[in-house]
Write a protein that holds these residues in place. Structure first.
Motif, PDB file in Angstrom:
ATOM      1  N   LEU A  48     -32.811 -28.508   7.794  1.00 56.01           N
ATOM      2  CA  LEU A  48     -33.028 -27.567   8.887  1.00 56.01           C
ATOM      3  C   LEU A  48     -32.118 -26.369   8.648  1.00 56.01           C
ATOM      4  O   LEU A  48     -30.896 -26.513   8.547  1.00 56.01           O
ATOM      5  N   ILE A  49     -32.722 -25.207   8.513  1.00 57.41           N
ATOM      6  CA  ILE A  49     -31.990 -23.991   8.209  1.00 57.41           C
ATOM      7  C   ILE A  49     -32.202 -23.001   9.357  1.00 57.41           C
ATOM      8  O   ILE A  49     -33.332 -22.769   9.777  1.00 57.41           O
ATOM      9  N   GLU A  50     -31.105 -22.437   9.845  1.00 62.28           N
ATOM     10  CA  GLU A  50     -31.198 -21.379  10.848  1.00 62.28           C
ATOM     11  C   GLU A  50     -31.048 -20.045  10.131  1.00 62.28           C
ATOM     12  O   GLU A  50     -30.116 -19.845   9.361  1.00 62.28           O
ATOM     13  N   VAL A  51     -31.988 -19.156  10.388  1.00 63.63           N
ATOM     14  CA  VAL A  51     -32.029 -17.859   9.725  1.00 63.63           C
ATOM     15  C   VAL A  51     -32.060 -16.776  10.795  1.00 63.63           C
ATOM     16  O   VAL A  51     -32.850 -16.844  11.735  1.00 63.63           O
ATOM     17  N   ASP A  52     -31.209 -15.777  10.644  1.00 62.14           N
ATOM     18  CA  ASP A  52     -31.203 -14.621  11.547  1.00 62.14           C
ATOM     19  C   ASP A  52     -31.365 -13.377  10.675  1.00 62.14           C
ATOM     20  O   ASP A  52     -30.505 -13.090   9.845  1.00 62.14           O
ATOM     21  N   LEU A  86     -32.456 -15.018   0.157  1.00 64.02           N
ATOM     22  CA  LEU A  86     -33.468 -14.090   0.665  1.00 64.02           C
ATOM     23  C   LEU A  86     -33.010 -13.481   1.986  1.00 64.02           C
ATOM     24  O   LEU A  86     -33.103 -12.269   2.197  1.00 64.02           O
ATOM     25  N   ALA A  87     -32.510 -14.324   2.876  1.00 61.70           N
ATOM     26  CA  ALA A  87     -32.022 -13.826   4.169  1.00 61.70           C
ATOM     27  C   ALA A  87     -30.905 -12.809   3.966  1.00 61.70           C
ATOM     28  O   ALA A  87     -30.893 -11.741   4.589  1.00 61.70           O
ATOM     29  N   GLU A  88     -29.978 -13.134   3.090  1.00 63.93           N
ATOM     30  CA  GLU A  88     -28.853 -12.227   2.822  1.00 63.93           C
ATOM     31  C   GLU A  88     -29.324 -10.917   2.196  1.00 63.93           C
ATOM     32  O   GLU A  88     -28.816  -9.856   2.521  1.00 63.93           O
ATOM     33  N   SER A  89     -30.320 -10.988   1.324  1.00 65.60           N
ATOM     34  CA  SER A  89     -30.819  -9.774   0.668  1.00 65.60           C
ATOM     35  C   SER A  89     -31.517  -8.842   1.652  1.00 65.60           C
ATOM     36  O   SER A  89     -31.643  -7.652   1.392  1.00 65.60           O
ATOM     37  N   GLN A  90     -31.953  -9.399   2.783  1.00 64.80           N
ATOM     38  CA  GLN A  90     -32.618  -8.586   3.794  1.00 64.80           C
ATOM     39  C   GLN A  90     -31.689  -8.208   4.940  1.00 64.80           C
ATOM     40  O   GLN A  90     -32.130  -7.778   6.000  1.00 64.80           O
ATOM     41  N   GLY A  91     -30.396  -8.385   4.732  1.00 65.22           N
ATOM     42  CA  GLY A  91     -29.426  -7.981   5.742  1.00 65.22           C
ATOM     43  C   GLY A  91     -29.196  -8.997   6.838  1.00 65.22           C
ATOM     44  O   GLY A  91     -28.635  -8.685   7.881  1.00 65.22           O
ATOM     45  N   GLY A  92     -29.602 -10.235   6.614  1.00 65.42           N
ATOM     46  CA  GLY A  92     -29.400 -11.289   7.598  1.00 65.42           C
ATOM     47  C   GLY A  92     -28.493 -12.373   7.038  1.00 65.42           C
ATOM     48  O   GLY A  92     -27.755 -12.162   6.092  1.00 65.42           O
ATOM     49  N   PHE A  93     -28.579 -13.540   7.660  1.00 65.82           N
ATOM     50  CA  PHE A  93     -27.819 -14.676   7.159  1.00 65.82           C
ATOM     51  C   PHE A  93     -28.591 -15.953   7.452  1.00 65.82           C
ATOM     52  O   PHE A  93     -29.487 -15.972   8.285  1.00 65.82           O
ATOM     53  N   ALA A  94     -28.217 -16.996   6.741  1.00 62.31           N
ATOM     54  CA  ALA A  94     -28.838 -18.302   6.942  1.00 62.31           C
ATOM     55  C   ALA A  94     -27.765 -19.370   6.796  1.00 62.31           C
ATOM     56  O   ALA A  94     -26.855 -19.233   5.997  1.00 62.31           O
ATOM     57  N   THR A  95     -27.889 -20.403   7.587  1.00 67.81           N
ATOM     58  CA  THR A  95     -26.954 -21.507   7.505  1.00 67.81           C
ATOM     59  C   THR A  95     -27.723 -22.825   7.598  1.00 67.81           C
ATOM     60  O   THR A  95     -28.742 -22.912   8.284  1.00 67.81           O
ATOM     61  N   SER A 151     -35.682 -29.477  -3.307  1.00 65.40           N
ATOM     62  CA  SER A 151     -35.392 -28.887  -1.994  1.00 65.40           C
ATOM     63  C   SER A 151     -34.109 -28.079  -1.978  1.00 65.40           C
ATOM     64  O   SER A 151     -34.055 -27.003  -1.394  1.00 65.40           O
ATOM     65  N   HIS A 152     -33.048 -28.578  -2.613  1.00 65.97           N
ATOM     66  CA  HIS A 152     -31.776 -27.860  -2.559  1.00 65.97           C
ATOM     67  C   HIS A 152     -31.869 -26.488  -3.226  1.00 65.97           C
ATOM     68  O   HIS A 152     -31.210 -25.542  -2.793  1.00 65.97           O
ATOM     69  N   LEU A 153     -32.707 -26.353  -4.250  1.00 64.50           N
ATOM     70  CA  LEU A 153     -32.895 -25.048  -4.889  1.00 64.50           C
ATOM     71  C   LEU A 153     -33.690 -24.104  -3.988  1.00 64.50           C
ATOM     72  O   LEU A 153     -33.395 -22.907  -3.897  1.00 64.50           O
ATOM     73  N   GLU A 154     -34.691 -24.636  -3.325  1.00 64.50           N
ATOM     74  CA  GLU A 154     -35.489 -23.814  -2.407  1.00 64.50           C
ATOM     75  C   GLU A 154     -34.635 -23.353  -1.224  1.00 64.50           C
ATOM     76  O   GLU A 154     -34.725 -22.203  -0.788  1.00 64.50           O
ATOM     77  N   VAL A 155     -33.781 -24.232  -0.722  1.00 66.38           N
ATOM     78  CA  VAL A 155     -32.877 -23.864   0.371  1.00 66.38           C
ATOM     79  C   VAL A 155     -31.947 -22.741  -0.075  1.00 66.38           C
ATOM     80  O   VAL A 155     -31.726 -21.766   0.654  1.00 66.38           O
ATOM     81  N   SER A 156     -31.436 -22.848  -1.271  1.00 62.34           N
ATOM     82  CA  SER A 156     -30.561 -21.806  -1.805  1.00 62.34           C
ATOM     83  C   SER A 156     -31.304 -20.467  -1.894  1.00 62.34           C
ATOM     84  O   SER A 156     -30.758 -19.417  -1.558  1.00 62.34           O
ATOM     85  N   ALA A 157     -32.547 -20.502  -2.341  1.00 61.09           N
ATOM     86  CA  ALA A 157     -33.352 -19.280  -2.435  1.00 61.09           C
ATOM     87  C   ALA A 157     -33.608 -18.678  -1.049  1.00 61.09           C
ATOM     88  O   ALA A 157     -33.565 -17.454  -0.881  1.00 61.09           O
ATOM     89  N   ILE A 158     -33.841 -19.510  -0.063  1.00 60.31           N
ATOM     90  CA  ILE A 158     -34.082 -19.032   1.299  1.00 60.31           C
ATOM     91  C   ILE A 158     -32.824 -18.362   1.846  1.00 60.31           C
ATOM     92  O   ILE A 158     -32.887 -17.293   2.459  1.00 60.31           O
TER      93      ILE A 158
END
Length: 110
Positions: free
Chosen positions: A94-98, A17-26, A7-14
């Motif tokens: 739980l990850i918040e993505v914008d 991904l958000a950052e690569s698309q101009g967003g952010f995730a926390t 899970s921790h690796l998948e969270v890191s990838a998510i």
């Protein structure tokens, strides 16, 4: 043998991904490092929030599926549903993505 990523690796990838698309995730809630369930609150510029979660399918796949969409009429219900989910499953991430484009982000999820 389970071929899922920890899970921790998948969270890191998510997050990347958000950052690569101009967003952010926390990370709002950190779950079990290896086998925690992952749920995302995805929004576009702080609006159109939706909760997506992995849903196991009969063929063994586990795609992300929208389980709840926030509207002005159900803001309290949305928050309450997330709170209950966290109470029921202490191992959940739980990850918040914008992101600028929810559909593009969702299509690229691992």
């Amino acid at each position: 043998m389970d071929s899922r990523l920890p899970s921790h690796l998948e969270v890191s990838a998510i997050r990347r991904l958000a950052e690569s698309q101009g967003g952010f995730a926390t990370v709002l809630a950190k779950g079990d490092r290896d086998a925690g369930t992952i749920a995302l609150v995805i929004m576009c510029r702080g609006k159109e929030a939706r909760l997506i979660e992995r849903m196991p399918q009969l063929d063994g796949n586990r795609p992300f599926v929208t389980s709840l969409v926030q509207t002005t009429e159900n803001e309290d219900l949305f928050s309450e549903a997330i709170r209950k989910k966290l109470e029921r499953d202490p191992d959940i991430w739980l990850i918040e993505v914008d992101v600028p484009d929810i559909s593009r982000f969702a299509a690229a999820l691992p």
